[in-house]
Design a protein around this motif. Structure first.
Motif, PDB file in Angstrom:
ATOM      1  N   TRP A  81     -51.721  86.093   7.979  1.00  0.00           N
ATOM      2  CA  TRP A  81     -51.331  84.922   8.765  1.00  0.00           C
ATOM      3  C   TRP A  81     -50.545  85.300  10.015  1.00  0.00           C
ATOM      4  CZ3 TRP A  81     -46.152  84.246   9.630  1.00  0.00           C
ATOM      5  CH2 TRP A  81     -45.254  84.847   8.737  1.00  0.00           C
ATOM      6  N   GLN A  82     -49.949  86.499  10.005  1.00  0.00           N
ATOM      7  CA  GLN A  82     -49.148  86.918  11.164  1.00  0.00           C
ATOM      8  C   GLN A  82     -49.981  87.052  12.438  1.00  0.00           C
ATOM      9  OE1 GLN A  82     -48.995  88.203   8.126  1.00  0.00           O
ATOM     10  NE2 GLN A  82     -46.898  88.690   7.523  1.00  0.00           N
ATOM     11  N   LEU A  83     -51.310  87.100  12.312  1.00  0.00           N
ATOM     12  CA  LEU A  83     -52.169  87.151  13.498  1.00  0.00           C
ATOM     13  C   LEU A  83     -52.226  85.817  14.228  1.00  0.00           C
ATOM     14  CD1 LEU A  83     -55.222  89.191  12.120  1.00  0.00           C
ATOM     15  CD2 LEU A  83     -53.651  89.934  13.926  1.00  0.00           C
ATOM     16  N   ASP A  84     -51.792  84.750  13.579  1.00  0.00           N
ATOM     17  CA  ASP A  84     -51.873  83.414  14.158  1.00  0.00           C
ATOM     18  C   ASP A  84     -50.653  83.131  15.029  1.00  0.00           C
ATOM     19  OD1 ASP A  84     -52.396  80.809  14.768  1.00  0.00           O
ATOM     20  OD2 ASP A  84     -52.034  80.021  12.754  1.00  0.00           O
ATOM     21  N   PRO A  85     -50.825  82.968  16.338  1.00  0.00           N
ATOM     22  CA  PRO A  85     -49.679  82.678  17.216  1.00  0.00           C
ATOM     23  C   PRO A  85     -48.956  81.391  16.852  1.00  0.00           C
ATOM     24  CG  PRO A  85     -51.576  83.365  18.514  1.00  0.00           C
ATOM     25  CD  PRO A  85     -52.074  83.137  17.115  1.00  0.00           C
ATOM     26  N   ALA A  86     -49.624  80.458  16.160  1.00  0.00           N
ATOM     27  CA  ALA A  86     -48.985  79.204  15.772  1.00  0.00           C
ATOM     28  C   ALA A  86     -48.071  79.375  14.563  1.00  0.00           C
ATOM     29  CB  ALA A  86     -50.044  78.143  15.463  1.00  0.00           C
TER      30      ALA A  86
ATOM     31  N   ALA B 147     -57.629  84.561  18.609  1.00  0.00           N
ATOM     32  CA  ALA B 147     -57.885  84.063  19.958  1.00  0.00           C
ATOM     33  C   ALA B 147     -57.476  82.595  20.087  1.00  0.00           C
ATOM     34  CB  ALA B 147     -59.360  84.243  20.303  1.00  0.00           C
ATOM     35  N   THR B 148     -57.491  82.093  21.316  1.00  0.00           N
ATOM     36  CA  THR B 148     -57.098  80.714  21.611  1.00  0.00           C
ATOM     37  C   THR B 148     -58.175  80.063  22.469  1.00  0.00           C
ATOM     38  OG1 THR B 148     -54.769  81.376  21.590  1.00  0.00           O
ATOM     39  CG2 THR B 148     -55.297  79.250  22.600  1.00  0.00           C
ATOM     40  N   GLY B 149     -58.515  78.810  22.159  1.00  0.00           N
ATOM     41  CA  GLY B 149     -59.541  78.093  22.900  1.00  0.00           C
ATOM     42  C   GLY B 149     -59.201  77.941  24.369  1.00  0.00           C
ATOM     43  N   ALA B 150     -60.252  77.961  25.213  1.00  0.00           N
ATOM     44  CA  ALA B 150     -60.049  77.851  26.658  1.00  0.00           C
ATOM     45  C   ALA B 150     -60.762  76.645  27.258  1.00  0.00           C
ATOM     46  CB  ALA B 150     -60.518  79.129  27.352  1.00  0.00           C
ATOM     47  N   ALA B 151     -61.840  76.175  26.626  1.00  0.00           N
ATOM     48  CA  ALA B 151     -62.532  74.984  27.131  1.00  0.00           C
ATOM     49  C   ALA B 151     -61.636  73.757  26.952  1.00  0.00           C
ATOM     50  CB  ALA B 151     -63.849  74.788  26.390  1.00  0.00           C
ATOM     51  N   MET B 152     -61.864  72.702  27.757  1.00  0.00           N
ATOM     52  CA  MET B 152     -60.954  71.563  27.767  1.00  0.00           C
ATOM     53  C   MET B 152     -60.793  70.888  26.400  1.00  0.00           C
ATOM     54  SD  MET B 152     -59.362  71.331  30.458  1.00  0.00           S
ATOM     55  CE  MET B 152     -59.408  72.188  32.028  1.00  0.00           C
ATOM     56  N   ARG B 153     -61.883  70.758  25.645  1.00  0.00           N
ATOM     57  CA  ARG B 153     -61.782  70.094  24.340  1.00  0.00           C
ATOM     58  C   ARG B 153     -60.940  70.886  23.345  1.00  0.00           C
ATOM     59  NH1 ARG B 153     -64.883  66.281  22.041  1.00  0.00           N
ATOM     60  NH2 ARG B 153     -65.167  67.541  20.167  1.00  0.00           N
ATOM     61  N   VAL B 154     -60.901  72.194  23.504  1.00  0.00           N
ATOM     62  CA  VAL B 154     -60.239  73.048  22.511  1.00  0.00           C
ATOM     63  C   VAL B 154     -59.133  73.898  23.129  1.00  0.00           C
ATOM     64  CG1 VAL B 154     -62.319  73.133  21.098  1.00  0.00           C
ATOM     65  CG2 VAL B 154     -61.955  74.882  22.847  1.00  0.00           C
ATOM     66  N   LYS B 155     -58.745  73.631  24.338  1.00  0.00           N
ATOM     67  CA  LYS B 155     -57.778  74.477  25.048  1.00  0.00           C
ATOM     68  C   LYS B 155     -56.456  74.565  24.280  1.00  0.00           C
ATOM     69  CE  LYS B 155     -55.852  75.354  29.629  1.00  0.00           C
ATOM     70  NZ  LYS B 155     -56.504  76.686  29.700  1.00  0.00           N
TER      71      LYS B 155
ATOM     72  N   ARG C 238     -57.065  76.483  17.916  1.00  0.00           N
ATOM     73  CA  ARG C 238     -57.934  77.357  17.127  1.00  0.00           C
ATOM     74  C   ARG C 238     -58.063  76.766  15.727  1.00  0.00           C
ATOM     75  NH1 ARG C 238     -53.041  79.318  17.591  1.00  0.00           N
ATOM     76  NH2 ARG C 238     -53.487  80.362  19.555  1.00  0.00           N
ATOM     77  N   TRP C 239     -59.165  77.125  15.058  1.00  0.00           N
ATOM     78  CA  TRP C 239     -59.393  76.613  13.708  1.00  0.00           C
ATOM     79  C   TRP C 239     -59.891  77.728  12.791  1.00  0.00           C
ATOM     80  CZ3 TRP C 239     -60.264  73.762  18.073  1.00  0.00           C
ATOM     81  CH2 TRP C 239     -59.644  72.503  18.135  1.00  0.00           C
ATOM     82  N   PHE C 240     -59.700  77.484  11.502  1.00  0.00           N
ATOM     83  CA  PHE C 240     -60.132  78.412  10.455  1.00  0.00           C
ATOM     84  C   PHE C 240     -61.154  77.653   9.616  1.00  0.00           C
ATOM     85  CE2 PHE C 240     -55.813  79.051  11.818  1.00  0.00           C
ATOM     86  CZ  PHE C 240     -55.783  80.395  12.153  1.00  0.00           C
ATOM     87  N   ARG C 241     -62.400  78.129   9.630  1.00  0.00           N
ATOM     88  CA  ARG C 241     -63.510  77.354   9.094  1.00  0.00           C
ATOM     89  C   ARG C 241     -64.244  78.086   7.970  1.00  0.00           C
ATOM     90  NH1 ARG C 241     -62.345  72.438  11.303  1.00  0.00           N
ATOM     91  NH2 ARG C 241     -62.795  72.289  13.544  1.00  0.00           N
ATOM     92  N   ASP C 242     -64.865  77.273   7.068  1.00  0.00           N
ATOM     93  CA  ASP C 242     -65.859  77.839   6.178  1.00  0.00           C
ATOM     94  C   ASP C 242     -67.228  77.647   6.817  1.00  0.00           C
ATOM     95  OD1 ASP C 242     -66.599  75.184   5.800  1.00  0.00           O
ATOM     96  OD2 ASP C 242     -65.775  75.036   3.773  1.00  0.00           O
ATOM     97  N   THR C 243     -68.286  77.989   6.115  1.00  0.00           N
ATOM     98  CA  THR C 243     -69.620  77.935   6.713  1.00  0.00           C
ATOM     99  C   THR C 243     -70.124  76.511   6.906  1.00  0.00           C
ATOM    100  OG1 THR C 243     -70.568  78.225   4.497  1.00  0.00           O
ATOM    101  CG2 THR C 243     -70.264  80.202   5.839  1.00  0.00           C
TER     102      THR C 243
END
Length: 331
Positions: free
Chosen positions: A129-134, A21-29, A32-37
């Motif tokens: 990684w192919q799922l990442d549009p970037a 998915a891709t962020g939609a709010a202004m700060r993250v529009k 996207r990020w890949f995070r640990d806990t």
């Protein structure tokens, strides 16, 4: 490459296009990020992943400026459309989106936008990684999620505007259905996202234009009826339905529901953007439960069947009351 097919022991349920998915709010529009806990960026730790862009959330001031700029652009657009409409133009159009303007998860949708949440050694870290549009060129390569009664499979498919119906591809990833704990709708903004939570606590957020088809088989625990368990009359009805479609089409899916009076096998057009099995059950509620609404919907669908490019065939999966109509023979 060849067209992916299920094993003889499993049932193919749905195939939908997906990406992270891709962020939609202004700060993250647009990000996207890949995070640990601990909310650390882990994209450089993922095995086999090529380098991708390092993104940062916009500052509060930057988000305000971006919002003001976007608002000004929208205002200009509204004025332009009003001008066209004043001279007889009609630029209106219906929207099928089911999104919402408010977030139920601000930490992961407004302040940050992780599309992978995964501790070391968890399932989400194995996603391709192919799922990442970037990282993957969407104009030349598409990814699909395939759902069966036994597993989830991600396949990659070369894409061309001239061969948009092409569905052959390579298997990029798969996991048993038993590793999926739950699937949740994420409606913020566009309403096209789903959150897939695995049993080890890791999760991913995906975007798909076929969310309803995906959720039907991922959330609802359907009771599938094997074709070889049908009576001779029921089997004949299913065979007649299958014979009306392409010889290489998958067998129809029959499900049982105690809350449904009559069901219909419904076949999507062959040129659907997400090929699926020839049919699935579309329930018609008992007469005392808003039957007039269903009859209206059914009548409209029947009258427009030529435009929609679909076909209907009556197949009942359950008939708990005598008032149901056109049941499967013997039920």
């Amino acid at each position: 490459m060849s067209v992916w097919k299920p094993t003889p022991e499993e049932t193919l349920l749905a195939r939908v296009p997906v990406t992270f998915a891709t962020g939609a709010a202004m700060r993250v529009k647009g990000r996207r990020w890949f995070r640990d806990t601990e909310r650390n960026d882990i994209q450089h730790e993922l095995d086999g992943w090529p380098e991708g862009p390092t993104q940062r959330a916009r500052s509060t001031g930057g988000a305000v400026a971006w919002s003001a700029l976007r608002g000004a652009a929208l205002a200009v657009g509204v004025l332009f459309m009003a001008f066209i409409s004043a001279f007889g133009g009609n630029l209106s159009g219906a929207s099928s989106r089911s999104g919402t303007g408010s977030s139920n998860d601000p930490a992961d949708e407004i302040e940050d936008f992780p599309v992978m949440w995964a501790a070391p050694g968890t399932i989400a870290r194995t996603l391709p990684w192919q799922l990442d549009p970037a990282r993957s060129q969407q104009k030349r390569y598409r990814t699909h999620l395939i759902v069966t009664d036994r597993r989830l499979v991600v396949v990659g498919t070369p894409f061309s505007e001239r061969e948009y119906k092409r569905v052959d591809g390579e298997v990029l990833w798969e996991t048993p259905r038993a590793t999926v704990g739950k699937v949740e709708r994420r409606d913020f903004k566009d309403g096209d996202d789903v959150k897939v939570v695995f049993t080890d606590g890791s999760w991913c957020r995906l975007r798909t234009s076929g969310r309803d088809r995906l959720m039907r088989y991922m959330v609802d625990r359907l009771d599938f009826v094997p074709l070889d368990s049908l009576t001779s009359a029921q089997g004949k009805a299913a065979e007649d339905f299958a014979s009306a479609h392409a010889p290489d089409a998958e067998p129809p899916v029959v499900t049982r529901s105690e809350d449904v009076a009559t069901s219909w096998l419904f076949r999507w057009p062959r040129d659907s953007d997400a090929p699926t099995r020839p049919g699935f059950t579309l329930p018609l509620l008992p007469k005392q439960s808003a039957s007039s609404l269903w009859l209206c919907i059914g009548w409209c669908a029947w009258m427009w069947r030529g435009v929609l490019g679909v076909t209907f065939w009556p197949v009942a999966t359950s008939c708990p009351e005598a008032s149901c109509t056109k049941p499967l023979p013997g039920w």
